[in-house]
Design a protein around this motif. Structure first.
Motif, mmCIF file in Angstrom:
data_model
loop_
_atom_site.group_PDB
_atom_site.id
_atom_site.type_symbol
_atom_site.label_atom_id
_atom_site.label_comp_id
_atom_site.label_asym_id
_atom_site.label_seq_id
_atom_site.Cartn_x
_atom_site.Cartn_y
_atom_site.Cartn_z
ATOM 1 N N ASN A 25 0.824 -1.214 0.000
ATOM 2 C CA ASN A 25 0.000 0.000 0.000
ATOM 3 C C ASN A 25 0.855 1.260 0.000
ATOM 4 O O ASN A 25 0.561 2.242 -0.696
ATOM 5 N N ARG A 26 1.915 1.230 0.778
ATOM 6 C CA ARG A 26 2.781 2.404 0.840
ATOM 7 C C ARG A 26 3.507 2.619 -0.483
ATOM 8 O O ARG A 26 3.688 3.755 -0.926
ATOM 9 N N CYS A 27 3.910 1.539 -1.109
ATOM 10 C CA CYS A 27 4.553 1.645 -2.419
ATOM 11 C C CYS A 27 3.591 2.242 -3.448
ATOM 12 O O CYS A 27 3.977 3.081 -4.270
ATOM 13 N N LEU A 28 2.330 1.811 -3.393
ATOM 14 C CA LEU A 28 1.338 2.326 -4.340
ATOM 15 C C LEU A 28 1.072 3.809 -4.110
ATOM 16 O O LEU A 28 0.979 4.590 -5.066
ATOM 17 N N ASP A 29 0.944 4.215 -2.857
ATOM 18 C CA ASP A 29 0.711 5.629 -2.547
ATOM 19 C C ASP A 29 1.888 6.490 -3.003
ATOM 20 O O ASP A 29 1.698 7.589 -3.552
ATOM 21 N N PHE A 30 3.085 5.996 -2.767
ATOM 22 C CA PHE A 30 4.271 6.747 -3.178
ATOM 23 C C PHE A 30 4.332 6.865 -4.700
ATOM 24 O O PHE A 30 4.691 7.920 -5.244
ATOM 25 N N ALA A 31 3.981 5.799 -5.401
ATOM 26 C CA ALA A 31 4.020 5.807 -6.867
ATOM 27 C C ALA A 31 3.021 6.808 -7.438
ATOM 28 O O ALA A 31 3.326 7.522 -8.401
ATOM 29 N N LYS A 32 1.826 6.883 -6.855
ATOM 30 C CA LYS A 32 0.821 7.829 -7.352
ATOM 31 C C LYS A 32 1.277 9.265 -7.195
ATOM 32 O O LYS A 32 0.864 10.137 -7.969
ATOM 33 N N ALA A 33 2.113 9.522 -6.206
ATOM 34 C CA ALA A 33 2.558 10.891 -5.949
ATOM 35 C C ALA A 33 3.878 11.223 -6.629
ATOM 36 O O ALA A 33 4.209 12.419 -6.754
ATOM 37 N N ASN A 34 4.642 10.217 -7.093
ATOM 38 C CA ASN A 34 6.002 10.499 -7.556
ATOM 39 C C ASN A 34 6.368 9.886 -8.910
ATOM 40 O O ASN A 34 7.453 10.181 -9.406
ATOM 41 N N ASN A 35 5.517 9.044 -9.487
ATOM 42 C CA ASN A 35 5.858 8.464 -10.775
ATOM 43 C C ASN A 35 5.979 9.567 -11.830
ATOM 44 O O ASN A 35 5.075 10.395 -11.987
ATOM 45 N N LYS A 36 7.083 9.577 -12.549
ATOM 46 C CA LYS A 36 7.373 10.673 -13.484
ATOM 47 C C LYS A 36 6.362 10.727 -14.630
ATOM 48 O O LYS A 36 5.916 11.812 -15.022
ATOM 49 N N ALA A 37 6.004 9.570 -15.181
ATOM 50 C CA ALA A 37 5.052 9.561 -16.297
ATOM 51 C C ALA A 37 3.682 10.059 -15.851
ATOM 52 O O ALA A 37 2.998 10.792 -16.579
ATOM 53 N N LEU A 38 3.268 9.686 -14.640
ATOM 54 C CA LEU A 38 1.969 10.128 -14.136
ATOM 55 C C LEU A 38 1.977 11.628 -13.865
ATOM 56 O O LEU A 38 0.991 12.331 -14.140
ATOM 57 N N LEU A 39 3.079 12.141 -13.342
ATOM 58 C CA LEU A 39 3.184 13.586 -13.106
ATOM 59 C C LEU A 39 3.119 14.357 -14.419
ATOM 60 O O LEU A 39 2.492 15.418 -14.494
ATOM 61 N N ALA A 40 3.761 13.826 -15.460
ATOM 62 C CA ALA A 40 3.691 14.479 -16.770
ATOM 63 C C ALA A 40 2.269 14.463 -17.315
ATOM 64 O O ALA A 40 1.812 15.434 -17.926
ATOM 65 N N GLN A 41 1.549 13.356 -17.081
ATOM 66 C CA GLN A 41 0.156 13.263 -17.520
ATOM 67 C C GLN A 41 -0.715 14.282 -16.788
ATOM 68 O O GLN A 41 -1.598 14.905 -17.388
ATOM 69 N N LYS A 42 -0.463 14.459 -15.504
ATOM 70 C CA LYS A 42 -1.222 15.453 -14.743
ATOM 71 C C LYS A 42 -0.906 16.868 -15.222
ATOM 72 O O LYS A 42 -1.782 17.743 -15.228
ATOM 73 N N GLN A 43 0.341 17.092 -15.619
ATOM 74 C CA GLN A 43 0.694 18.400 -16.171
ATOM 75 C C GLN A 43 -0.026 18.623 -17.493
ATOM 76 O O GLN A 43 -0.440 19.750 -17.803
ATOM 77 N N GLN A 44 -0.197 17.567 -18.259
ATOM 78 C CA GLN A 44 -0.939 17.667 -19.517
ATOM 79 C C GLN A 44 -2.394 18.066 -19.258
ATOM 80 O O GLN A 44 -2.996 18.796 -20.042
ATOM 81 N N LEU A 45 -2.954 17.594 -18.139
ATOM 82 C CA LEU A 45 -4.320 17.992 -17.778
ATOM 83 C C LEU A 45 -4.389 19.484 -17.489
ATOM 84 O O LEU A 45 -5.363 20.159 -17.860
ATOM 85 N N ARG A 46 -3.362 20.029 -16.835
ATOM 86 C CA ARG A 46 -3.335 21.472 -16.589
ATOM 87 C C ARG A 46 -3.310 22.238 -17.904
ATOM 88 O O ARG A 46 -3.995 23.254 -18.062
ATOM 89 N N VAL A 47 -2.508 21.745 -18.852
ATOM 90 C CA VAL A 47 -2.448 22.391 -20.167
ATOM 91 C C VAL A 47 -3.815 22.332 -20.849
ATOM 92 O O VAL A 47 -4.275 23.323 -21.437
ATOM 93 N N ALA A 48 -4.481 21.190 -20.774
ATOM 94 C CA ALA A 48 -5.803 21.048 -21.399
ATOM 95 C C ALA A 48 -6.821 21.977 -20.749
ATOM 96 O O ALA A 48 -7.685 22.546 -21.437
ATOM 97 N N ASP A 49 -6.733 22.157 -19.440
ATOM 98 C CA ASP A 49 -7.646 23.085 -18.758
ATOM 99 C C ASP A 49 -7.417 24.517 -19.235
ATOM 100 O O ASP A 49 -8.373 25.283 -19.423
ATOM 101 N N TYR A 50 -6.151 24.886 -19.431
ATOM 102 C CA TYR A 50 -5.864 26.230 -19.929
ATOM 103 C C TYR A 50 -6.346 26.402 -21.363
ATOM 104 O O TYR A 50 -6.838 27.484 -21.739
ATOM 105 N N GLU A 51 -6.221 25.357 -22.168
ATOM 106 C CA GLU A 51 -6.740 25.430 -23.537
ATOM 107 C C GLU A 51 -8.251 25.640 -23.527
ATOM 108 O O GLU A 51 -8.794 26.385 -24.359
ATOM 109 N N GLN A 52 -8.924 25.006 -22.597
ATOM 110 C CA GLN A 52 -10.367 25.184 -22.470
ATOM 111 C C GLN A 52 -10.705 26.621 -22.082
ATOM 112 O O GLN A 52 -11.639 27.222 -22.620
ATOM 113 N N LYS A 53 -9.934 27.192 -21.173
ATOM 114 C CA LYS A 53 -10.170 28.584 -20.760
ATOM 115 C C LYS A 53 -9.876 29.559 -21.894
ATOM 116 O O LYS A 53 -10.571 30.564 -22.052
ATOM 117 N N ILE A 54 -8.844 29.253 -22.671
ATOM 118 C CA ILE A 54 -8.519 30.125 -23.808
ATOM 119 C C ILE A 54 -9.658 30.119 -24.823
ATOM 120 O O ILE A 54 -10.033 31.174 -25.373
#
Length: 436
Positions: A25-54
């Motif tokens: 469980n601890r490994c899974l929680d740490f992975a959700k918060a620190n996996n590089k590919a997942l963090l990049a995907q979340k950053q892509q969501l921020r970009v998509a939200d800004y595109e929606q606002k634009i």
């Protein structure tokens, strides 16, 4: 003050993850918060939200303030007919303006009616939703990979412990043989054979240690854990339980919502492209002042400036748009392609799910047979060691039994790992719990 600093330092050390025991469980929680590919995907969501606002901002009025000022070291002239001024000349050059001039105006423009932009705004919203579903899919994939890596480590740990145990047992036998050799009860050939067997055990131990370290490195990668830092995991027993086989449901696939959202995006893109013929209506308004003066004191007297302003509209009606119709046809083809790919995706995953079920049954049967072979090999090794301890020397038989044991243990562990991977993959395809 020192007591406070020492207390804070102690709290900091106690929170460091590298010295703590890590369970799944601890490994899974740490992975959700620190996996590089997942963090990049979340950053892509921020970009998509800004595109929606634009896209949505295009429907708000645009307000601009313009300020201009000029100093003419030579005032420009304009040519006028002389009769306007009662002069005999045909044309008269008259200076226009003054040395100092300036103006400012506030301009407002509002796209009141723009159906294509409205459809594009809906498209950006669907894109943002698709990215959000992509993050959910990535989290499920990460859950699968971390779980598989965690249990792979547990199996490799068991392999490593077994190799240590086998080597330790043989070292005791080797010490016994060496003692008999010193007493003259055993020849050099038996000692050399025993040394060769020990080298095989040491080689097997080194291979298992390397496999264990590689498995830990794999888990660190998926977790986003520092690769150079030590990671101490809780040792758990890997039980091969009977998996509850569920009926395949396409809606439970981890990528189902993301794939379905891609169809909605393609459909909306097609819908937006059809509005290229629609008229566009914009409203505009402006207010400003213009001033002149020969000197700065008179120029800055704003009460003498001249005001101007207007309110109007602009209607744009497309009469000929050569790229419009091909764009619609292309987007329609993309929509049909996405729909067909979605159907193919469901069929492919269903086939994969059924194949995994067959593989799981086969590996379960093979695993039972390998466990029996391993038990027989362990029993043979124990009996052979007992013979040697009793003074009955058969080093060739001991070497054969040793090689057979290593072979059966390696085969059993491979089948066990395949079974676990199939089980985790089946759980992943139906969004079931990943714990074994």
């Amino acid at each position: 003050m020192k007591k406070i600093l020492f207390s804070l330092f102690g709290i900091l050390l106690s929170t460091l993850p590298i010295h703590a025991q890590w369970d799944l469980n601890r490994c899974l929680d740490f992975a959700k918060a620190n996996n590089k590919a997942l963090l990049a995907q979340k950053q892509q969501l921020r970009v998509a939200d800004y595109e929606q606002k634009i896209a949505a901002a295009k429907f708000l009025p645009e307000v601009n303030l313009a300020i201009e000022s000029s100093y003419y070291w030579k005032i420009p002239v304009q040519s006028y007919p002389g009769e306007l001024f009662g002069l005999p000349a045909e044309r008269v050059a008259i200076a226009t303006g003054s040395k100092l001039s300036g103006n400012y105006d506030v301009h407002i423009n509002w796209n009141a009616v723009d159906m294509q932009s409205w459809q594009n705004s809906k498209l950006e919203k669907l894109k943002s939703q698709s990215v959000a579903y992509g993050i959910q899919s990535m989290e499920q994939l990460l859950l699968r990979n971390v779980t598989a890596a965690f249990y792979n480590i547990q199996i490799e740990r068991q392999n490593k412990d077994l190799s240590d145990k086998l080597l330790a047992k043989h070292l005791l036998i080797h010490q016994l043989l060496s003692k008999k050799f010193q007493e003259g009860l055993l020849d050099k050939i038996a000692i050399n054979q025993s040394t060769a067997i020990r080298r095989q055990y040491e080689k097997y131990q080194a291979e298992q240690e390397m496999a264990y370290q590689k498995a830990v490195l794999d888990l660190k990668y998926w977790m986003g854990f520092p690769l150079e830092e030590p990671l101490e995991l809780v040792a758990v027993s890997v039980n091969i339980a009977v998996l509850r086989i569920l009926d395949f449901k396409a809606e439970q696939l981890p990528d189902y919502q993301e794939k379905e959202a891609s169809i909605k995006v393609a459909q909306q893109r097609l819908q937006a492209s059809k509005y290229y013929r629609m008229p566009q209506l914009s409203l505009g308004s402006s207010f400003g002042q213009i001033g002149f003066g020969e000197q700065l004191s008179t120029f800055t007297n704003f009460s003498k400036w001249h005001s101007n302003g207007y309110v109007g509209f602009r209607l744009r009606i497309p009469l000929f748009a050569p790229g419009g119709a091909p764009t619609v046809k292309r987007n329609r083809a993309l929509y049909e392609q996405t729909t067909q790919e979605f159907v193919a995706y469901q069929d492919q995953e269903k086939k994969r799910y059924l194949q995994l079920q067959l593989d799981l049954k086969q590996t379960a049967t093979t695993l039972n047979a390998q466990e029996d072979l391993r038990k027989l090999a362990e029993e043979n090794l124990t009996l052979c060691n007992q013979k040697i301890e009793a003074g009955i020397m058969d080093m060739i038989q001991l070497q054969q039994i040793q090689q057979e044991l290593i072979k059966t243990v390696t085969a059993e562990n491979k089948v066990r790992l395949d079974y676990l991977k199939n089980q985790i993959e089946l759980n992943y395809l139906q969004n079931e719990t990943q714990k074994i």
